[in-house]
Design an enzyme around this catalytic site. Structure first.
Site, PDB file in Angstrom:
ATOM      1  N   ASP A   4       0.871  -1.165   0.000  1.00 14.43           N
ATOM      2  CA  ASP A   4       0.000   0.000   0.000  1.00 14.43           C
ATOM      3  C   ASP A   4       0.918   1.228   0.000  1.00 14.43           C
ATOM      4  O   ASP A   4       2.053   1.165   0.475  1.00 14.43           O
ATOM      5  CB  ASP A   4      -0.876  -0.029   1.261  1.00 14.43           C
ATOM      6  CG  ASP A   4      -1.667   1.248   1.449  1.00 14.43           C
ATOM      7  OD1 ASP A   4      -2.404   1.636   0.526  1.00 14.43           O
ATOM      8  OD2 ASP A   4      -1.526   1.860   2.523  1.00 14.43           O
ATOM      9  N   ASP A   6       0.000   4.986   0.954  1.00 21.97           N
ATOM     10  CA  ASP A   6      -0.163   5.954   2.042  1.00 21.97           C
ATOM     11  C   ASP A   6      -0.312   5.255   3.391  1.00 21.97           C
ATOM     12  O   ASP A   6      -1.193   4.422   3.570  1.00 21.97           O
ATOM     13  CB  ASP A   6      -1.376   6.848   1.774  1.00 21.97           C
ATOM     14  CG  ASP A   6      -1.226   7.607   0.469  1.00 21.97           C
ATOM     15  OD1 ASP A   6      -0.168   8.225   0.263  1.00 21.97           O
ATOM     16  OD2 ASP A   6      -2.160   7.554  -0.353  1.00 21.97           O
TER      17      ASP A   6
END
Length: 171
Positions: A4, A6
Protein backbone atom coordinates in the site's frame (compact mmCIF):
# COMPACT_ATOMS: atom_id res chain seq x y z
CA UNK A 1 5.13 -8.26 -3.03
CA UNK A 2 2.53 -5.51 -3.08
CA UNK A 3 2.72 -2.47 -0.85
CA UNK A 4 0.00 0.00 0.00
CA UNK A 5 1.27 3.56 -0.55
CA UNK A 6 -0.16 5.95 2.04
CA UNK A 7 0.52 5.01 5.64
CA UNK A 8 2.64 2.02 4.58
CA UNK A 9 5.43 3.21 2.28
CA UNK A 10 5.00 6.93 2.89
CA UNK A 11 3.38 9.03 5.59
CA UNK A 12 -0.28 9.57 4.86
CA UNK A 13 -0.91 13.17 3.87
CA UNK A 14 -4.59 13.23 2.89
CA UNK A 15 -5.06 13.79 -0.85
CA UNK A 16 -1.40 14.58 -1.33
CA UNK A 17 -0.49 15.72 -4.81
CA UNK A 18 2.68 17.53 -3.72
CA UNK A 19 5.91 15.53 -4.12
CA UNK A 20 7.64 17.85 -1.63
CA UNK A 21 5.35 16.48 1.11
CA UNK A 22 6.38 12.85 0.54
CA UNK A 23 8.15 11.37 3.58
CA UNK A 24 9.05 7.71 3.89
CA UNK A 25 7.63 5.59 6.67
CA UNK A 26 10.24 4.11 9.02
CA UNK A 27 12.14 1.19 7.48
CA UNK A 28 10.41 1.55 4.09
CA UNK A 29 13.67 1.73 2.13
CA UNK A 30 15.19 -1.26 3.94
CA UNK A 31 12.02 -3.32 3.50
CA UNK A 32 11.70 -2.64 -0.23
CA UNK A 33 15.43 -3.24 -0.74
CA UNK A 34 15.20 -6.57 1.11
CA UNK A 35 12.39 -7.76 -1.16
CA UNK A 36 14.33 -6.73 -4.25
CA UNK A 37 17.40 -8.61 -2.97
CA UNK A 38 15.27 -11.79 -2.94
CA UNK A 39 14.52 -11.25 -6.61
CA UNK A 40 10.83 -10.74 -5.88
CA UNK A 41 8.96 -8.15 -7.98
CA UNK A 42 7.59 -5.19 -6.03
CA UNK A 43 4.44 -3.24 -6.70
CA UNK A 44 2.18 -0.61 -5.21
CA UNK A 45 -1.60 -0.90 -4.87
CA UNK A 46 -3.22 2.37 -3.85
CA UNK A 47 -6.63 4.00 -3.67
CA UNK A 48 -6.50 7.64 -4.80
CA UNK A 49 -10.09 8.81 -4.43
CA UNK A 50 -8.91 12.42 -4.46
CA UNK A 51 -9.01 12.16 -8.26
CA UNK A 52 -12.72 11.30 -8.27
CA UNK A 53 -13.39 13.95 -5.65
CA UNK A 54 -11.68 16.64 -7.74
CA UNK A 55 -9.00 17.18 -5.11
CA UNK A 56 -6.17 15.67 -7.16
CA UNK A 57 -5.33 15.42 -10.81
CA UNK A 58 -3.91 12.25 -12.35
CA UNK A 59 -0.78 14.32 -13.00
CA UNK A 60 -0.42 15.10 -9.29
CA UNK A 61 -0.77 11.41 -8.43
CA UNK A 62 1.91 10.68 -11.03
CA UNK A 63 4.21 13.37 -9.56
CA UNK A 64 3.94 11.74 -6.13
CA UNK A 65 4.63 8.34 -7.72
CA UNK A 66 7.80 9.71 -9.30
CA UNK A 67 8.93 11.13 -5.93
CA UNK A 68 8.30 7.81 -4.19
CA UNK A 69 10.43 6.10 -6.84
CA UNK A 70 13.18 8.71 -6.38
CA UNK A 71 13.27 7.73 -2.71
CA UNK A 72 12.70 3.97 -3.00
CA UNK A 73 13.74 3.05 -6.51
CA UNK A 74 11.49 1.82 -9.31
CA UNK A 75 8.55 -0.47 -8.68
CA UNK A 76 7.58 -3.13 -11.17
CA UNK A 77 3.90 -2.11 -11.13
CA UNK A 78 1.73 0.70 -9.81
CA UNK A 79 -1.96 -0.19 -9.61
CA UNK A 80 -3.96 2.95 -8.80
CA UNK A 81 -7.70 3.26 -8.24
CA UNK A 82 -8.85 6.84 -8.98
CA UNK A 83 -12.49 6.14 -8.03
CA UNK A 84 -14.49 7.36 -5.06
CA UNK A 85 -16.16 5.16 -2.46
CA UNK A 86 -19.59 5.48 -4.10
CA UNK A 87 -18.40 4.69 -7.64
CA UNK A 88 -18.93 0.96 -7.24
CA UNK A 89 -15.75 -0.04 -9.07
CA UNK A 90 -14.05 -3.38 -8.59
CA UNK A 91 -10.59 -1.91 -8.11
CA UNK A 92 -11.03 0.22 -5.00
CA UNK A 93 -9.78 -1.59 -1.91
CA UNK A 94 -11.33 -3.52 -0.17
CA UNK A 95 -12.34 -4.95 -3.56
CA UNK A 96 -9.69 -7.24 -5.09
CA UNK A 97 -9.31 -5.51 -8.47
CA UNK A 98 -6.03 -3.70 -7.81
CA UNK A 99 -4.40 -6.85 -6.53
CA UNK A 100 -5.68 -8.91 -9.45
CA UNK A 101 -4.40 -6.26 -11.91
CA UNK A 102 -1.00 -6.01 -10.23
CA UNK A 103 -0.58 -9.79 -10.11
CA UNK A 104 -1.56 -10.11 -13.77
CA UNK A 105 0.98 -7.44 -14.74
CA UNK A 106 3.66 -9.21 -12.68
CA UNK A 107 2.78 -12.60 -14.14
CA UNK A 108 2.00 -14.18 -10.77
CA UNK A 109 -1.09 -15.73 -9.25
CA UNK A 110 -2.71 -13.80 -6.40
CA UNK A 111 -2.27 -16.75 -4.00
CA UNK A 112 1.51 -16.24 -4.37
CA UNK A 113 1.30 -12.53 -3.52
CA UNK A 114 1.69 -10.74 -0.21
CA UNK A 115 -0.01 -7.40 0.42
CA UNK A 116 1.43 -5.12 3.11
CA UNK A 117 -0.90 -2.37 4.32
CA UNK A 118 -1.88 -0.24 7.28
CA UNK A 119 -5.66 -0.55 7.37
CA UNK A 120 -8.33 -3.22 7.23
CA UNK A 121 -9.26 -2.41 3.62
CA UNK A 122 -5.78 -3.45 2.52
CA UNK A 123 -6.12 -6.84 4.19
CA UNK A 124 -9.72 -7.27 3.01
CA UNK A 125 -8.57 -6.69 -0.58
CA UNK A 126 -5.78 -9.23 -0.12
CA UNK A 127 -8.22 -11.77 1.31
CA UNK A 128 -10.76 -11.15 -1.49
CA UNK A 129 -8.03 -11.66 -4.09
CA UNK A 130 -6.71 -14.83 -2.45
CA UNK A 131 -3.42 -13.18 -1.43
CA UNK A 132 -1.73 -13.08 1.96
CA UNK A 133 -2.08 -9.86 3.92
CA UNK A 134 0.11 -8.39 6.63
CA UNK A 135 -1.09 -5.41 8.65
CA UNK A 136 1.53 -2.86 9.64
CA UNK A 137 -0.44 -0.63 11.99
CA UNK A 138 0.18 3.06 12.47
CA UNK A 139 -1.57 5.82 14.40
CA UNK A 140 -4.70 5.71 12.21
CA UNK A 141 -5.16 1.94 12.23
CA UNK A 142 -8.28 1.12 14.23
CA UNK A 143 -8.00 -1.36 17.12
CA UNK A 144 -10.62 -3.63 15.54
CA UNK A 145 -8.55 -3.79 12.34
CA UNK A 146 -5.56 -4.96 14.37
CA UNK A 147 -7.68 -7.51 16.23
CA UNK A 148 -9.12 -8.85 12.94
CA UNK A 149 -5.74 -9.19 11.20
CA UNK A 150 -4.35 -12.71 10.86
CA UNK A 151 -0.82 -11.29 10.61
CA UNK A 152 0.57 -8.05 11.97
CA UNK A 153 4.03 -6.55 12.29
CA UNK A 154 5.21 -3.50 14.22
CA UNK A 155 6.97 -2.02 11.17
CA UNK A 156 7.52 -2.68 7.49
CA UNK A 157 10.96 -4.26 7.79
CA UNK A 158 9.80 -6.67 10.48
CA UNK A 159 6.85 -7.58 8.26
CA UNK A 160 9.11 -8.36 5.32
CA UNK A 161 11.66 -10.27 7.40
CA UNK A 162 8.87 -12.42 8.84
CA UNK A 163 7.88 -13.80 5.43
CA UNK A 164 9.19 -17.03 3.96
CA UNK A 165 10.94 -16.35 0.67
CA UNK A 166 11.83 -18.18 -2.49
CA UNK A 167 14.53 -16.62 -4.64
CA UNK A 168 13.11 -15.49 -7.93
CA UNK A 169 9.50 -15.94 -6.85
CA UNK A 170 6.92 -14.34 -4.68
CA UNK A 171 6.87 -15.16 -0.98
Amino acid sequence: MLFDRDGTLIHDVPYNGDPARVRLMPHARAAVDAVREWGVPVGVVTNQSGVARGLLTPGAVEAVRRRVEELLGPFDIWAVCPHGPADGCGCRKPAPGLIHAACAALGTAPHRAVVLGDIGADLAAARAAGAQGVLVPNEVTRPEEIADAARTAPDLLTAVRGLPTRAGGAP
